[in-house]
Design a protein around this motif. Structure first.
Motif, PDB file in Angstrom:
ATOM      1  N   LEU A  44       0.852  -1.191   0.000  1.00 56.63           N
ATOM      2  CA  LEU A  44       0.000   0.000   0.000  1.00 56.63           C
ATOM      3  C   LEU A  44       0.886   1.239   0.000  1.00 56.63           C
ATOM      4  N   VAL A  85      -4.188  -5.841   2.573  1.00 56.75           N
ATOM      5  CA  VAL A  85      -2.951  -5.062   2.642  1.00 56.75           C
ATOM      6  C   VAL A  85      -1.945  -5.768   3.541  1.00 56.75           C
ATOM      7  N   ALA A  91      -6.769  -0.413   5.026  1.00 54.67           N
ATOM      8  CA  ALA A  91      -6.210  -1.689   5.473  1.00 54.67           C
ATOM      9  C   ALA A  91      -7.293  -2.617   6.006  1.00 54.67           C
TER      10      ALA A  91
END
Length: 414
Positions: free
Chosen positions: A300, A358, A353
């Motif tokens: 990410l 992630v 997230a």
């Protein structure tokens, strides 16, 4: 509701920025023109002659173009203050003045100040909804526009309002919908009160599931963003979906439409979240990796835009096979990435997230200019959240920041 764009103005300027005040560098606090007196063509103010000017086809008055090439540099402008005056024939009653500016804006209606907003921001039409009570006859409107950097513009239009409130749809915060995915999303709908209201309610119309949200004690002249969770009853399809909203207050009912873009699963999109800081709704851009595979985790990258830059930096990135790219909006560009702006980045990180696969060990932070400064500011205070940071074209307190970064095992380059 019929809107009357303001196209013909008497312009005066440019004037120097002004001087430092206890409130900071705010040229809007320096007066060159008496707001109680009309401006006329040929009149002279501090050596500047007033002249007629027309807005372009889109209703925008461009001061940088009017004043010439010498006023187009981005930074360190010696002159950055201009006036635009307009008169409009009206019937007595309640009106909303919709205006957009780049940068700060002060507005006077019939000699009385109706707005003072010194915030520097990228241009957005109808950004301000200013409630006015006007008498029958010729209304006098004076606009004072400051320029800190970049463009220098004004746009305005006037509309009669019969209800005790105005629904400011131009400032609505709304997400894109993913084709075929039926899920709860958040929207924000600002209401501007024209009189004191005991309460107002907002709910979604047919085709959507939502709770009925009640806002209590709205004061005259106040703009209140109403946060609402909605969910389509059917999976969205096509290119666009219509969200019908019903607003009631003060014995009046109004129906409004919000158009939501529908995108494919792998396309860049705007998503929204509900902030725990103040319960408001804000947006961020998200570019998903190419072909998300079930059971696989992805990196990410949080990319922070610069001052008055692209609202969603994530849209400028190419497609990655291993990485989600997220671009926080800095609350529509109104706040730097400190204090509330810093908390926004942390909230977006937590929100994304929690929604997508992630890998917590591959979270990265980067930004350009103001976003680069935010990268320094956030990265050195929360180093445990990021595998690496990459500030670009930015500044920071390097002596303090470098000392903090050295404590982060595995980081280099400081």
């Amino acid at each position: 509701m019929e809107e009357t764009p303001l196209r013909e103005f008497i312009v005066c300027g440019p004037f120097p920025h002004g001087s430092l005040t206890r409130n900071g560098f705010d040229p809007l606090l320096v007066e060159w023109v008496n707001p109680s007196e009309p401006l006329s063509e040929g009149a002279e103010v501090a050596g500047r002659k007033c002249f007629k000017a027309s807005a372009d086809a889109s209703g925008v008055l461009d001061f940088a173009a009017l004043f010439g090439e010498s006023f187009k540099p981005f930074w360190r402008l010696e002159h950055g203050l201009a006036y635009a005056y307009a008169e409009v024939e009206v019937e007595g009653g309640s009106y909303v003045l919709l205006a957009g500016s780049e940068d700060g804006l002060a507005v006077y209606a019939d000699g009385k100040r109706a707005l003072l907003q010194p915030i520097a921001r990228r241009f957005a039409p109808d950004f301000y909804a200013i409630p006015l009570r006007l008498k029958s006859g010729r209304a006098r409107l004076l606009f004072k526009v400051s320029r800190l950097a970049g463009g220098w513009k004004l746009q305005a239009k006037l509309a009669r309002v019969e209800a005790p409130f105005y629904v400011h749809t131009a400032r609505a915060v709304k997400p894109d919908l993913v084709c075929g995915r039926r899920e709860k999303v958040y929207v924000s709908l600002p209401l501007v009160a024209f009189e004191d209201l005991a309460s107002a309610t907002v709910r979604a119309g047919s085709g959507w599931r939502s709770s009925r949200v009640e806002v209590k004690r709205l004061r005259a002249g106040e703009e209140v963003p109403v946060a609402l969770a909605v969910e389509p009853t059917q999976p969205p399809s096509g290119d666009e979906a219509t969200l019908d909203l019903v607003v009631e207050g003060g014995g009046h009912r109004e129906e409004v439409e919000l158009k939501l873009r529908v995108v494919g699963e792998g396309e860049h999109r705007v998503e929204t979240y509900l902030s725990r800081v103040d319960g408001s709704v804000h947006s961020y851009g998200l570019k998903p990796p190419k072909g998300v595979e079930p059971g696989r985790e992805y990196g990410l990258l949080i990319s922070l835009h610069g001052f008055k830059g692209h609202p969603y930096f994530s849209e400028l990135y190419g497609e990655k096979e291993w990485l989600f790219v997220v671009g926080p909006s800095a609350r529509d560009g109104e706040v730097p990435y400190r204090e509330v702006g810093c908390l926004e980045v942390l909230e977006v990180l937590e929100w994304v997230a929690g929604r997508y696969p992630v890998d917590g060990d591959r979270v990265y932070l980067s930004g350009h200019s103001m976003g680069g400064y935010g990268t320094w500011f956030i990265g050195v205070r929360y180093p445990h959240l990021f595998a690496a940071i990459a500030p670009l074209s930015s500044r920071g307190d390097l002596s303090e920041d470098a000392a903090r970064l050295r404590e982060r095992r595995g980081w280099s380059g400081v």
